[in-house]
Design a protein around this motif. Sequence first.
Motif, PDB file in Angstrom:
ATOM      1  N   GLN A   1     116.313 -19.922  53.901  1.00 24.04           N
ATOM      2  CA  GLN A   1     117.542 -20.369  54.547  1.00 24.04           C
ATOM      3  C   GLN A   1     118.430 -21.108  53.554  1.00 24.04           C
ATOM      4  O   GLN A   1     119.625 -20.829  53.434  1.00 24.04           O
ATOM      5  CB  GLN A   1     117.220 -21.285  55.734  1.00 24.04           C
ATOM      6  CG  GLN A   1     118.460 -21.794  56.462  1.00 24.04           C
ATOM      7  CD  GLN A   1     118.101 -22.655  57.657  1.00 24.04           C
ATOM      8  OE1 GLN A   1     116.983 -22.609  58.166  1.00 24.04           O
ATOM      9  NE2 GLN A   1     119.038 -23.458  58.117  1.00 24.04           N
ATOM     10  N   GLN A   2     117.856 -22.071  52.860  1.00 23.76           N
ATOM     11  CA  GLN A   2     118.601 -22.776  51.828  1.00 23.76           C
ATOM     12  C   GLN A   2     117.632 -23.536  50.928  1.00 23.76           C
ATOM     13  O   GLN A   2     116.469 -23.772  51.281  1.00 23.76           O
ATOM     14  CB  GLN A   2     119.620 -23.751  52.421  1.00 23.76           C
ATOM     15  CG  GLN A   2     119.017 -24.954  53.128  1.00 23.76           C
ATOM     16  CD  GLN A   2     120.084 -25.874  53.698  1.00 23.76           C
ATOM     17  OE1 GLN A   2     120.900 -25.438  54.532  1.00 23.76           O
ATOM     18  NE2 GLN A   2     120.096 -27.128  53.278  1.00 23.76           N
ATOM     19  N   ILE A   3     118.148 -23.916  49.755  1.00 24.32           N
ATOM     20  CA  ILE A   3     117.391 -24.730  48.810  1.00 24.32           C
ATOM     21  C   ILE A   3     118.240 -25.952  48.463  1.00 24.32           C
ATOM     22  O   ILE A   3     119.412 -25.813  48.090  1.00 24.32           O
ATOM     23  CB  ILE A   3     117.057 -23.951  47.530  1.00 24.32           C
ATOM     24  CG1 ILE A   3     116.416 -22.602  47.869  1.00 24.32           C
ATOM     25  CG2 ILE A   3     116.114 -24.771  46.643  1.00 24.32           C
ATOM     26  CD1 ILE A   3     116.249 -21.692  46.669  1.00 24.32           C
ATOM     27  N   ASP A   4     117.649 -27.139  48.625  1.00 27.65           N
ATOM     28  CA  ASP A   4     118.340 -28.387  48.336  1.00 27.65           C
ATOM     29  C   ASP A   4     117.810 -28.977  47.030  1.00 27.65           C
ATOM     30  O   ASP A   4     116.591 -29.011  46.798  1.00 27.65           O
ATOM     31  CB  ASP A   4     118.128 -29.411  49.454  1.00 27.65           C
ATOM     32  CG  ASP A   4     118.679 -28.944  50.786  1.00 27.65           C
ATOM     33  OD1 ASP A   4     119.381 -27.916  50.819  1.00 27.65           O
ATOM     34  OD2 ASP A   4     118.405 -29.606  51.808  1.00 27.65           O
ATOM     35  N   TYR A   5     118.723 -29.470  46.198  1.00 31.24           N
ATOM     36  CA  TYR A   5     118.348 -30.080  44.919  1.00 31.24           C
ATOM     37  C   TYR A   5     118.984 -31.468  44.834  1.00 31.24           C
ATOM     38  O   TYR A   5     120.186 -31.633  45.072  1.00 31.24           O
ATOM     39  CB  TYR A   5     118.865 -29.261  43.737  1.00 31.24           C
ATOM     40  CG  TYR A   5     118.490 -27.806  43.731  1.00 31.24           C
ATOM     41  CD1 TYR A   5     117.432 -27.338  42.950  1.00 31.24           C
ATOM     42  CD2 TYR A   5     119.208 -26.877  44.469  1.00 31.24           C
ATOM     43  CE1 TYR A   5     117.099 -25.996  42.919  1.00 31.24           C
ATOM     44  CE2 TYR A   5     118.884 -25.534  44.457  1.00 31.24           C
ATOM     45  CZ  TYR A   5     117.830 -25.097  43.678  1.00 31.24           C
ATOM     46  OH  TYR A   5     117.514 -23.758  43.651  1.00 31.24           O
ATOM     47  N   GLN A   6     118.176 -32.463  44.458  1.00 31.12           N
ATOM     48  CA  GLN A   6     118.675 -33.816  44.232  1.00 31.12           C
ATOM     49  C   GLN A   6     117.837 -34.499  43.161  1.00 31.12           C
ATOM     50  O   GLN A   6     116.696 -34.098  42.889  1.00 31.12           O
ATOM     51  CB  GLN A   6     118.599 -34.661  45.517  1.00 31.12           C
ATOM     52  CG  GLN A   6     119.709 -34.407  46.520  1.00 31.12           C
ATOM     53  CD  GLN A   6     119.620 -35.358  47.695  1.00 31.12           C
ATOM     54  OE1 GLN A   6     118.637 -35.361  48.429  1.00 31.12           O
ATOM     55  NE2 GLN A   6     120.638 -36.177  47.886  1.00 31.12           N
ATOM     56  N   ILE A   7     118.403 -35.545  42.556  1.00 30.78           N
ATOM     57  CA  ILE A   7     117.598 -36.409  41.703  1.00 30.78           C
ATOM     58  C   ILE A   7     116.549 -37.077  42.575  1.00 30.78           C
ATOM     59  O   ILE A   7     116.865 -37.625  43.625  1.00 30.78           O
ATOM     60  CB  ILE A   7     118.473 -37.475  41.015  1.00 30.78           C
ATOM     61  CG1 ILE A   7     119.442 -36.837  40.017  1.00 30.78           C
ATOM     62  CG2 ILE A   7     117.594 -38.522  40.324  1.00 30.78           C
ATOM     63  CD1 ILE A   7     118.805 -36.330  38.756  1.00 30.78           C
ATOM     64  N   ASP A   8     115.298 -37.004  42.171  1.00 29.40           N
ATOM     65  CA  ASP A   8     114.218 -37.591  42.952  1.00 29.40           C
ATOM     66  C   ASP A   8     114.299 -39.124  42.900  1.00 29.40           C
ATOM     67  O   ASP A   8     114.831 -39.702  41.943  1.00 29.40           O
ATOM     68  CB  ASP A   8     112.873 -37.124  42.403  1.00 29.40           C
ATOM     69  CG  ASP A   8     111.740 -37.297  43.392  1.00 29.40           C
ATOM     70  OD1 ASP A   8     111.461 -36.340  44.148  1.00 29.40           O
ATOM     71  OD2 ASP A   8     111.138 -38.388  43.431  1.00 29.40           O
TER      72      ASP A   8
END
Length: 272
Positions: free
Chosen positions: A237-244
């Motif tokens: 559906q989607q992929i989310d990316y963030q600084i951990d």
Amino acid sequence: MKNTDRLKVALMASRNPKSQEVLQSLWMKLKEKKFILTPKNPDVVISIGGDGMLLSAFHKYEKLIDHVRFVGIHTGHLGFYTDYRDFEVDKLVDNLALDTGARVSYPILNVKVKLMDGRVLTMRALNEATVKRLSKTMVADVFINGVAFERFRGDGISVSTPTGSTAYNKSLGGAVLHPTIEALQIAEVASLNNRVYRTLGSSIVVPKKDKIVIEPKHDDRYSISIDNKNYTYDKIQQIDYQIDQKKIHFVASPSHTSFWNRVKDAFIGEVE
């Protein structure tokens, strides 16, 4: 302050003969200095081999990321995650004997893969996470901080950390970022750009506060690479990316190599 009476050390080594030789030597020297050698809940993890070996060490101990610190010994060419060469085992042992717990910390990547069946898979990457469609050209919408930025068409998209900026990201034409810069970088993998289809066509540096979202437009099979691990998923559906929220920690010592020295040695060599 010396703390060898309580410092717990785990050793990981690649299978090549040189790494195994260094492993045996280091094991004996650490035992002589009364370090506790154990793979369970270590304070320090020493990786022997190359950057790939340190990536494996990171993923093995990522659940202990708040507690553990890493050290790399390189048994080949100079690596980005290694402070010591194979002939510097004694120097490493001496530095650990004087260890005070000081550390150098770098940001890592948090990746959430949301599948159409409702499952959410959370992973961390030290270098990068890359998504590709297996069968045909990948078509995906890219959102940055809630803004519908572009519709991508091409082989795939890579999102890297600052330390990962010198790896796959650089081969894709991305910029090199200092690892203390808390930002992510988006790099296109063979994008299609013509009169009909258009993307930005260059890498994008995204600040810590912004979230990157990629929404594939076809119910198909996709490959997701998290550093040196590969996964395959259907119907993303989607992929989310963030600084951990967490960081990776390295042992801070007199031998901790400057990032710019690493870049120079890896890509430029000696300057006349």
